[in-house]
Design a protein around this motif. Sequence first.
Motif, PDB file in Angstrom:
ATOM      1  N   VAL A  18      -2.888   3.940  -4.052  1.00  0.00           N
ATOM      2  CA  VAL A  18      -2.852   2.635  -3.413  1.00  0.00           C
ATOM      3  C   VAL A  18      -3.630   1.767  -4.466  1.00  0.00           C
ATOM      4  O   VAL A  18      -4.545   2.111  -4.791  1.00  0.00           O
ATOM      5  N   PRO A  19      -3.036   0.509  -4.972  1.00  0.00           N
ATOM      6  CA  PRO A  19      -3.521  -0.391  -5.696  1.00  0.00           C
ATOM      7  C   PRO A  19      -5.043  -0.780  -5.340  1.00  0.00           C
ATOM      8  O   PRO A  19      -5.039  -1.074  -3.870  1.00  0.00           O
ATOM      9  N   VAL A  20      -5.823  -1.007  -6.118  1.00  0.00           N
ATOM     10  CA  VAL A  20      -7.164  -1.577  -5.666  1.00  0.00           C
ATOM     11  C   VAL A  20      -7.267  -3.036  -6.002  1.00  0.00           C
ATOM     12  O   VAL A  20      -6.830  -3.537  -6.999  1.00  0.00           O
ATOM     13  N   PHE A  21      -7.501  -3.735  -4.907  1.00  0.00           N
ATOM     14  CA  PHE A  21      -7.478  -5.273  -4.827  1.00  0.00           C
ATOM     15  C   PHE A  21      -8.674  -5.870  -4.952  1.00  0.00           C
ATOM     16  O   PHE A  21      -9.590  -5.642  -4.266  1.00  0.00           O
ATOM     17  N   VAL A  56       0.922  -1.229   0.286  1.00  0.00           N
ATOM     18  CA  VAL A  56      -0.002   0.118  -0.135  1.00  0.00           C
ATOM     19  C   VAL A  56       0.585   1.333   0.132  1.00  0.00           C
ATOM     20  O   VAL A  56       0.275   2.407   0.244  1.00  0.00           O
ATOM     21  N   LYS A  57       2.001   1.035  -0.173  1.00  0.00           N
ATOM     22  CA  LYS A  57       2.861   2.280  -0.142  1.00  0.00           C
ATOM     23  C   LYS A  57       3.859   2.356  -1.427  1.00  0.00           C
ATOM     24  O   LYS A  57       4.490   1.008  -1.719  1.00  0.00           O
ATOM     25  N   ALA A  58       4.405   3.183  -1.925  1.00  0.00           N
ATOM     26  CA  ALA A  58       5.121   3.125  -3.115  1.00  0.00           C
ATOM     27  C   ALA A  58       6.233   2.566  -2.799  1.00  0.00           C
ATOM     28  O   ALA A  58       7.009   2.905  -1.721  1.00  0.00           O
ATOM     29  N   GLU A  59       7.051   1.823  -3.745  1.00  0.00           N
ATOM     30  CA  GLU A  59       8.218   0.902  -3.437  1.00  0.00           C
ATOM     31  C   GLU A  59       9.025   0.816  -4.508  1.00  0.00           C
ATOM     32  O   GLU A  59       8.816   1.077  -5.605  1.00  0.00           O
ATOM     33  N   TYR A  60      10.471   0.979  -4.149  1.00  0.00           N
ATOM     34  CA  TYR A  60      11.748   1.161  -4.949  1.00  0.00           C
ATOM     35  C   TYR A  60      12.375  -0.023  -4.856  1.00  0.00           C
ATOM     36  O   TYR A  60      13.146  -0.035  -3.613  1.00  0.00           O
ATOM     37  N   ALA A  61      12.908  -0.688  -5.761  1.00  0.00           N
ATOM     38  CA  ALA A  61      13.652  -1.903  -5.541  1.00  0.00           C
ATOM     39  C   ALA A  61      15.194  -1.868  -6.097  1.00  0.00           C
ATOM     40  O   ALA A  61      15.358  -1.266  -7.142  1.00  0.00           O
TER      41      ALA A  61
END
Length: 214
Positions: free
Chosen positions: A200-203, A22-27
């Motif tokens: 936030v992506p909708v699941f 639910v939070k922006a993520e950077y790999a």
Amino acid sequence: MIVKSAEFICSNSQVSKLPPPVKAEYAFIGRSNVGKSSLINTLTGKKGLAKTSQTPGKTQLINHFLINESWYIVDLPGYGYARASKTEKAKWDKFIHTYLDKRESLQCVMVLIDSRLEPQKIDLEFCNWLGEKGLSFVLVFTKVDKQSSIKTDQGIAKFRKALLATFDEMPQFFITSSETQQGREEILEFIDVVNQNFEVPVFLGSPLERGREE
Ligand SMILES: Nc1nc2c(ncn2[C@@H]2O[C@H](COP(=O)(O)OP(=O)(O)OP(=O)(O)O)[C@@H](O)[C@H]2O)c(=O)[nH]1
Ligand SMILES: [Mg+2]
């Protein structure tokens, strides 16, 4: 962007146990020893946050760090560790590919490339895989303090040429050093802009069971 806080959240060996997406993520990913963990410490301004080592293969798990209480940096195990067995390499592939392919909150893959080396087959193959999957990525050339800027430019030109065998254009790239902090502001600025567009992506079902729509 000013980094006010950076905290270690969790280490995982299973994609199913990651924090909710639910939070922006950077790999941050790249060959073993390329400087992923060091760059994370430089970006966050916290020296011991991500564990670094002169021995390749230090980072073995997916590590989540929460920045400014609102977005994640993810430190991943390096690929191409020469001394890893075939079984270990296959395990790495499956684990990391599953994570990258299924993580809805992943905004961008930061692919670290050692600026001093000739274009490496494994890096090009990894970029090609990201391209095939349609995942957003940028290139981060590391350890530029170890050579002249002319050498770095020449190295980047070679990498660009190799990449253009399969890509229409060179992706966005950053020139960095964890020693001198070169590139730090640029990367944080890039992340700041991407964060502003994060929703936030909708699941519809369980996020981890649902495959990415191609
Ligand atoms: N001179 C210089 N050394 C660096 C830089 N970044 C990393 N290093 C050194 O390179 C080595 C590996 O750095 P790490 O950050 O642990 O590399 P990693 O990619 O996280 O490695 P794994 O977790 O093993 O995959 C360490 O000895 C670092 O001090 C840099 O920008 N300049
Ligand atoms: Mg590491």
